[in-house]
Each structure stands twice: as structure tokens, then as C-alpha cells.
Motif scaffolding. Structure first.
Motif, short mmCIF file in Angstrom:
data_model
loop_
_atom_site.label_atom_id
_atom_site.label_comp_id
_atom_site.label_asym_id
_atom_site.label_seq_id
_atom_site.Cartn_x
_atom_site.Cartn_y
_atom_site.Cartn_z
N VAL A 36 0.82 -1.20 0.00
CA VAL A 36 0.00 0.00 0.00
C VAL A 36 0.86 1.27 0.00
CG1 VAL A 36 -0.21 0.24 2.51
CG2 VAL A 36 -2.11 0.97 1.03
N VAL B 265 -0.60 -1.23 -3.93
CA VAL B 265 -1.82 -1.91 -3.52
C VAL B 265 -2.88 -0.91 -3.08
CG1 VAL B 265 -2.80 -3.43 -1.75
CG2 VAL B 265 -0.67 -4.07 -2.91
N MET C 112 -6.29 -0.68 -0.85
CA MET C 112 -6.91 -1.49 0.20
C MET C 112 -7.47 -0.55 1.25
SD MET C 112 -5.20 -4.91 1.86
CE MET C 112 -3.73 -4.11 2.49
N ASP C 113 -8.79 -0.34 1.24
CA ASP C 113 -9.35 0.65 2.17
C ASP C 113 -10.31 0.05 3.20
OD1 ASP C 113 -11.49 0.12 0.40
OD2 ASP C 113 -12.21 2.20 0.44
N ALA D 61 -8.82 -4.82 6.46
CA ALA D 61 -7.38 -5.01 6.62
C ALA D 61 -6.94 -4.15 7.81
CB ALA D 61 -6.63 -4.59 5.36
N THR E 230 -4.13 0.33 5.40
CA THR E 230 -5.21 0.82 4.56
C THR E 230 -4.94 2.23 4.06
OG1 THR E 230 -6.44 1.53 6.51
CG2 THR E 230 -6.96 -0.64 5.61
N PRO F 185 -5.77 -3.12 -7.01
CA PRO F 185 -6.57 -3.49 -5.83
C PRO F 185 -6.12 -4.88 -5.35
CG PRO F 185 -7.96 -2.96 -7.75
CD PRO F 185 -6.56 -3.10 -8.24
N ARG F 186 -5.94 -5.06 -4.05
CA ARG F 186 -5.49 -6.39 -3.62
C ARG F 186 -6.47 -7.46 -4.07
NH1 ARG F 186 -1.94 -8.80 -0.39
NH2 ARG F 186 -1.23 -6.89 0.59
N THR G 292 -11.10 -6.29 0.00
CA THR G 292 -10.38 -5.23 0.71
C THR G 292 -10.52 -3.86 0.04
OG1 THR G 292 -8.34 -5.94 -0.40
CG2 THR G 292 -8.70 -6.72 1.85
N SER G 293 -11.41 -3.75 -0.94
CA SER G 293 -11.69 -2.45 -1.55
C SER G 293 -13.19 -2.19 -1.55
CB SER G 293 -11.17 -2.39 -2.99
OG SER G 293 -9.77 -2.27 -3.02
N THR H 86 -5.02 -7.84 -10.12
CA THR H 86 -5.66 -8.17 -8.85
C THR H 86 -5.86 -9.68 -8.77
OG1 THR H 86 -7.49 -7.57 -7.38
CG2 THR H 86 -8.03 -7.89 -9.70
#
Length: 434
Positions: free
Chosen positions: A139, A163, A165-166, A169, A174, A203-204, A208-209, A231
């Protein structure tokens, strides 16, 4: 003045997918071949006795004996930040991420750490004959800067991305939809198209998004349509069920990405073990590709990829180690697992198909087949010299081989980093086995 380099030896490269044209029409082989490289690009390839008289007088020739020269291997999916956590014990995908991956990736907020691992990572790629790859960063922006800085110094053709990732995680890993968009845009503008480097929006994976983050990823891809999308997709049954819960309005896992405009000819999805026939058809229609990761699929107990279905649906497929869930940087060892997974599916895989997936098939999946993947004139001269006497067992087995098919298959089943004797990037030797 253009630099001229001449290489002589046993040469083999793929011309097409054996699934489309048959094994015999899928490759070109010269038992005593010559490759002429000018300024880093292949100028000609053919029988040595035909090309030698056409060379300038006194030109130097590098002659590789008791070896097989093939295009550089292309790894379609791996994680450079997971290099030091390879072979971590005892979990399946979702638990493995929480137990090992996230704590390890936290360290890449330190630029020094990122640079140190990037240098080691590229040393390992060279030692295993991998000359191009599609790679996850973390990230952190600095993880991508460190990666590209090291790749540029080595003149490698590499693709990487930060990455996104929001959610779902740890807070220390994030970003936000807006910060992920801006950071990715900044990195793409700094690195995409510089020398042999390309950028991937990363995006992972869907869990995770948020919808907002995936929408902004699609916006970025629309603004910069020559970027890649990289991804994960349908790796683990529990993951697929989780995606259904998180995105109840979507018809399936792939539809989550399609809904946000993330399916293009430069979209590469790792794993794809649990896709429906409709999803395979959508992959074909969009031109997106699959990174087949047999070693990590076995290691995490995720499943067996349906290569025959991908072939029937005309979906692009390339081979991938998926380090660190994959337990080796060697695409030769990965080919060995590839063969075994397809045996379990009653799908007999020829060694020429395996070579295709690790070279030209990987280039096609990454939309780089006009530049790399085989030795056609004008291609970049990245190649590997495989030692046919690397170990006593390999030497003894190849001595009994009756034809090229047997020889290639034995190298694939018994080979690893010890077989890689020399690696050339744009014609220049960058690795020689000690």
C-alpha cells in the motif's frame, strides 16, 4: 554504432499456442542455431550453417554448448514484499493474509527496507531465469518507487503497482479511495512507459476495496487506458462466498470488477480457480488474462485451475509463481507443479504448452507479445541458457532422451535454479551461475 552480438547453440522458442495449432506447429527449434542481436534486439535467428557466412568478418561469437537457449521466463503474478515470508506454515488464504502477509507488508513503509528487498528480489529472479514479471507492491508508495528504481537500473521489463486497500485489513495498511487514486496516479505518471517499465492499478482483491475505491480505480483506468489492472480473483471458496456477502448486487465475483470498468485487454487476474462458464466467457470477451499459479494453489489448498476450460473459451493464460504463497521463484519448478495439477484434472500437458505458458503465453497475457516472449526479429533479446548437465541426474536423464519432447519435459520436471547457467537482458549477460 549499433552493437552486434552473435550467440550460437541449441535454440528453442514458441511461435503460437499449442492448443490452437498443435505441438508440432507451435515452436521453432535449431539444434545448431545462431541468434544475431543488434542494439539489444533480435535481428535474425536460424541454422548456424546458413547464417555464419553472412556475418561480418572477424565478428565475435558466443557459443553455448551442452545447453538449451530459450526466451527469458515471464512471471505473470508475484508479490515482491512477500519474499522474506515465503514458506510460511499452516494456513489457507484468508488466515494466511492475516497471520503472515499483513504484518510483513507493514515493514515496507520504510524505503530502506523496500530497497533492500527489491534488490534481493531481482537477484532471485535473475538466478531463476525470470526476465519480466507483473508484481504487487504494498500500500506504500515507497514500495513501488523502490521496485521501479531497482528494475530500471537493471534494464528489466517490469510491471508493478501500489496496492489499493481501504477496508477489511489492519489500519496500518489501509489507504482511502481518494488517497489510493491520487497515489496511483502520481506513481503511474512517474514510472509508466519509462524505459521498460509499466504501471498496474492494483486493488489487492475485491474484499479489501470498497465500491468507492473500485470506482476510482476504474476512473483512473479510463483516464489512462494503457495502464494495467492487476488483482486476485476466485482463488479460495471462502473468499468467493465472502465476495457474495460484500457485493450482493453483483452477479458474481468477476462482475464486481466488470461493474467498475476494470476489465480490459491489460487486466490480469491471478488464480481464477472457481469461475463459472459465464465468467470465462466474459474474460474472453474483454480480452483480460489469467495468471495461473499452480504452486501457490497447491500450497494454500485453494484448488486446481481448469486450464482446458480456459483453452476452450480462448482466454489468455500465463504462468506465475505467486511468491510468497508460491514456494519457489523458479518457473521451471512451477511448470512441474503445473503439469501435476493438470494430471489431476485428466488434462495431459505437453512440454511445449508448458514452455509457451512460461514465455510467449505470458507475454500475450501481459499484452507484451510484440516486444518479448520469443526470438522473432525485432523482439527484445532477453534469453536464458539452460544447462543440460546441471546435475548428475539431469545429465544422465537427458542422455537417454530420444527426442526434443523428452529432453524438454525432463528439464521441466527436474529443473530449478541450478539449471539456469546464463541470463541475458537486451543481449547483455546479467547473470552467470557460479
Amino acid at each position: 554504432m549499433d552493437k552486434l552480438q552473435i550467440f550460437r547453440g541449441e535454440l528453442l522458442h514458441c511461435l503460437a499456442d499449442p492448443a490452437d495449432v498443435g505441438d508440432d506447429n507451435s515452436y521453432e527449434y535449431f539444434q545448431d542455431g545462431l541468434m544475431i542481436v543488434k542494439s539489444g534486439l533480435v535481428e535474425a535467428i536460424g541454422p548456424a550453417l546458413e547464417l555464419l557466412p553472412k556475418l561480418p568478418a572477424g565478428v565475435s561469437i558466443t557459443h553455448y554448448t551442452k545447453s538449451l537457449i530459450v526466451p527469458g521466463f515471464i512471471d505473470c503474478h508475484l508479490h515482491y514484499p512477500q519474499t522474506e515470508m515465503i514458506a510460511s506454515y499452516g494456513e489457507q488464504l484468508l488466515e494466511w493474509l492475516e497471520t503472515y502477509t499483513f504484518p510483513t507488508e507493514r515493514e515496507f513503509g520504510d524505503p530502506g527496507k523496500a530497497s533492500d528487498v527489491a534488490e534481493f528480489f531481482f537477484d532471485e529472479l535473475m538466478r531463476n531465469g525470470t526476465t519480466s514479471a507483473l508484481v504487487f507492491g504494498t500500500v506504500h508508495k515507497q514500495s513501488v518507487d523502490a521496485f521501479f528504481t531497482a528494475a530500471q537500473k537493471r534494464r528489466l521489463r517490469m510491471i508493478c503497482g501500489k496496492v489499493l486497500m481501504d477496508r477489511n485489513a489492519p489500519a496500518y495498511l489501509t489507504d482511502t479511495p481518494e488517497s489510493g487514486y491520487l497515489d496511483s496516479k502520481e506513481l503511474a505518471e512517474r514510472w509508466h512507459g519509462v524505459d521498460r517499465l509499466r504501471y498496474a492499478i492494483t486493488p489487492r482483491f475485491a474484499p479489501t476495496s470498497s465500491d468507492e475505491q473500485l470506482a476510482l480505480a476504474g476512473k483512473l483506468l479510463m483516464e489512462y487506458p494503457d495502464l494495467y489492472l492487476h488483482t486476485h480473483l476466485a482463488e479460495n471458496i471462502s473468499e468467493v462466498e465472502w465476495v457474495k456477502d460484500l457485493f450482493p448486487d453483483r452477479s458474481g465475483y468477476l462482475d464486481v470488477y466488470a461493474h467498475h470498468g476494470l476489465l480490459t485487454k491489460r487486466s490480469v487476474f491471478a488464480h481464477c480457480l472457481h469461475l463459472s462458464d459465464d465468467e470465462f466467457r466474459l474474460m474472453h470477451e474483454s480480452g483480460a488474462g489469467i495468471a495461473f499459479c499452480p504452486t501457490s494453489n497447491l500450497f494454500l489448498g485453494s484448488g486446481l485451475f481448469n486450464l482446458a476450460n480456459a483453452e476452450n473459451q480462448k482466454v489468455k493464460v500465463g504462468l506465475a509463481t505467486d511468491v510468497g504463497a508460491g514456494t519457489s521463484f523458479s518457473l521451471l519448478q512451477t511448470i512441474s507443479d503445473l503439469y501435476k495439477t493438470q494430471q489431476l484434472r485428466n488434462h495431459r500437458l505437453s512440454p511445449f504448452k508448458s514452455l509457451y505458458l512460461a514465455t510467449l503465453g505470458g507475454a500475450h497475457t501481459l499484452d507484451l507479445d510484440e516486444l518479448i516472449g520469443n526470438f522473432l526479429p525485432g523482439k527484445e533479446a532477453d534469453f536464458v541458457v539452460l544447462d543440460c548437465e546441471a546435475t548428475p541426474l539431469i545429465a544422465r536423464r537427458l542422455w537417454r532422451s530420444k527426442n526434443l519432447t523428452e529432453k524438454l519435459f525432463a528439464l521441466q520436471m527436474l529443473g530449478d535454479d541450478r539449471v539456469v547457467k546464463h541470463v541475458h537482458i537486451m543481449g547483455e549477460e546479467v547473470y552467470r551461475r557460479k
